[in-house]
Design a protein around this motif. Structure first.
Motif, short mmCIF file in Angstrom:
data_model
loop_
_atom_site.label_atom_id
_atom_site.label_comp_id
_atom_site.label_asym_id
_atom_site.label_seq_id
_atom_site.Cartn_x
_atom_site.Cartn_y
_atom_site.Cartn_z
N THR A 42 0.83 -1.21 0.00
CA THR A 42 0.00 0.00 0.00
C THR A 42 0.87 1.25 0.00
O THR A 42 2.08 1.21 0.26
N THR A 43 0.23 2.39 -0.26
CA THR A 43 0.95 3.66 -0.24
C THR A 43 1.62 3.89 1.11
O THR A 43 2.79 4.28 1.18
N GLN A 44 0.89 3.63 2.19
CA GLN A 44 1.42 3.85 3.53
C GLN A 44 2.59 2.93 3.83
O GLN A 44 3.63 3.35 4.34
N THR A 45 2.43 1.65 3.51
CA THR A 45 3.51 0.69 3.75
C THR A 45 4.73 1.02 2.89
O THR A 45 5.87 0.90 3.34
N ALA A 46 4.49 1.46 1.66
CA ALA A 46 5.60 1.86 0.80
C ALA A 46 6.35 3.04 1.42
O ALA A 46 7.58 3.10 1.37
N GLY A 47 5.62 3.99 2.01
CA GLY A 47 6.25 5.12 2.67
C GLY A 47 7.13 4.68 3.83
O GLY A 47 8.23 5.21 4.03
N LEU A 48 6.65 3.70 4.59
CA LEU A 48 7.44 3.18 5.71
C LEU A 48 8.69 2.48 5.22
O LEU A 48 9.80 2.71 5.73
N LEU A 49 8.54 1.60 4.25
CA LEU A 49 9.69 0.85 3.74
C LEU A 49 10.70 1.78 3.09
O LEU A 49 11.92 1.63 3.28
N LEU A 50 10.23 2.76 2.34
CA LEU A 50 11.12 3.74 1.73
C LEU A 50 11.89 4.50 2.81
O LEU A 50 13.10 4.74 2.69
N SER A 51 11.20 4.86 3.88
CA SER A 51 11.85 5.58 4.98
C SER A 51 12.97 4.75 5.59
O SER A 51 14.06 5.28 5.90
N GLY A 52 12.74 3.45 5.78
CA GLY A 52 13.76 2.58 6.33
C GLY A 52 15.00 2.53 5.44
O GLY A 52 16.14 2.59 5.93
N ILE A 53 14.78 2.44 4.13
CA ILE A 53 15.90 2.36 3.20
C ILE A 53 16.68 3.67 3.17
O ILE A 53 17.90 3.70 3.29
N LEU A 54 15.96 4.79 3.03
CA LEU A 54 16.64 6.09 2.93
C LEU A 54 17.38 6.43 4.21
O LEU A 54 18.47 7.02 4.18
N SER A 55 16.81 6.06 5.34
CA SER A 55 17.47 6.33 6.62
C SER A 55 18.75 5.53 6.77
O SER A 55 19.82 6.06 7.07
N ASP A 56 18.66 4.21 6.53
CA ASP A 56 19.81 3.34 6.75
C ASP A 56 20.93 3.56 5.73
O ASP A 56 22.09 3.31 6.02
N THR A 57 20.58 4.00 4.53
CA THR A 57 21.60 4.21 3.49
C THR A 57 21.98 5.67 3.33
O THR A 57 22.72 6.01 2.40
N VAL A 58 21.49 6.54 4.22
CA VAL A 58 21.72 7.99 4.13
C VAL A 58 21.35 8.49 2.73
O VAL A 58 22.15 9.04 1.98
N VAL A 59 20.09 8.22 2.39
CA VAL A 59 19.53 8.59 1.08
C VAL A 59 20.41 8.02 -0.05
O VAL A 59 20.81 8.74 -0.98
N LEU A 60 20.72 6.74 0.09
CA LEU A 60 21.45 5.95 -0.92
C LEU A 60 22.89 6.42 -1.13
O LEU A 60 23.49 6.12 -2.16
N ARG A 61 23.47 7.10 -0.12
CA ARG A 61 24.85 7.57 -0.23
C ARG A 61 25.83 6.76 0.61
O ARG A 61 27.05 6.91 0.45
#
Length: 311
Positions: A134-153
């Motif tokens: 869902t949109t909400q779950t996608a937002g959560l999963l995206l947040s986890g990725i961007l946080s842990d990878t420092v916005v993919l950096r």
């Protein structure tokens, strides 16, 4: 009525931990399991921003897991688990870190992959189960990725993380760079906390050949907010060393804009940290150019240094 299975992350939960617990509980519920998300500690400012942004209920805090059934996400070491986990039944583990010595009496699902975020693995699990994100779950999963990878950096970022982040951003309806900038701005609020809260905000404990080593990390766009309080911060670190009988406590203050870290250290085994990181500490401080990842650039080096010392 049977007790639910708790999906829970490590003791000092970050965004990937909390979002992964919520998302995986949702997937397991879709599959008919009685599963609820939980947390083992307070939310940091970034994670609070995420749950508010996506209008998600904060998981209940699990203070003692003894006698419960657990699914562990984003960790697999007893030194990092919720209190009572050694007396709980661990039924699954989903993680992206080194293997840390948890033993079970029965075979379990253990999904461990070298990617930048547990949320990346969970996205694949949704796909494997043919379940809609869902949109909400996608937002959560995206947040986890961007946080842990420092916005993919971060150096931990993989091509899978980049591909999955792009897809989740489309589902969530956000520009991941712009949203990632919002996340980074929340990290700077760490300077509003007390020195003790700062040093424990992302603290993990490791067992290196029988010695307990604490490694914390503060990711911020304003490292001066922490380093200007260095004396009080180191004092708080020394208190943690004494309380937890740590051989050493290393704290990375990571500058997200310059992509490097200043390390602070406390405890009796500072020389082993200097050996492992090939650096010298002056007044408990050392600059580590290009170091952003605790998992990839620090933990393996210190594990080798402590291992060589005890051999």
């Amino acid at each position: 009525m049977s007790e639910p299975i708790y999906v829970v992350g490590h003791q000092q939960p970050d965004t990937d931990t909390i979002c992964s617990a919520i998302a995986y509980a949702r997937l397991k519920k879709k599959q008919g399991a009685d599963v609820v998300p939980a947390r083992a500690g307070p939310l940091n400012p970034e994670t609070q921003f995420v749950v508010d942004r996506w209008d998600v209920e904060v998981p209940a805090r699990l203070d003692d897991a003894a006698g419960e059934q657990l699914i562990l996400v984003d960790h697999n070491e007893y030194s990092q688990t919720v209190a009572g986990a050694e007396k709980a039944e661990i039924v699954e583990i989903i993680d992206h870190h080194r293997l840390g010595g948890i033993e079970t009496s029965e075979p379990i699902l253990f999904r461990n992959e070298p990617v930048g975020s547990t949320a990346t693995i969970l996205t694949q699990l949704f796909d494997d189960a043919n379940e809609t994100i869902t949109t909400q779950t996608a937002g959560l999963l995206l947040s986890g990725i961007l946080s842990d990878t420092v916005v993919l950096r971060s150096p931990t970022t993989t091509d899978r993380d980049r591909t999955v982040a792009g897809r989740l951003a489309d589902i969530a309806g956000v520009d991941y760079e712009a949203y990632g900038t919002d996340l980074l701005s929340q990290k700077s609020k760490i300077g509003e906390k007390s020195p003790r809260e700062m040093v424990l905000s992302d603290f993990k404990e490791f067992d290196f050949d029988g010695q307990h080593v604490g490694i914390g990390q503060i990711e911020t766009v304003e490292p001066s907010a922490v380093l200007d309080q260095q004396e009080a911060v180191v004092e708080a670190m020394n208190e943690v060393v004494t309380e937890r009988d740590n051989a050493v406590f290393l704290l990375l203050v990571t500058d997200l804009l310059e992509e490097d870290s200043t390390a602070l250290v406390a405890g009796p085994e500072i020389e082993l940290v200097e050996t492992g990181l090939d650096t010298t500490f002056t007044d408990h401080e050392s600059f580590l150019p290009g170091v952003m990842s605790r998992k990839k650039q620090v933990v393996p080096l210190l594990e080798d240094a402590f291992g060589a010392h005890s051999a």
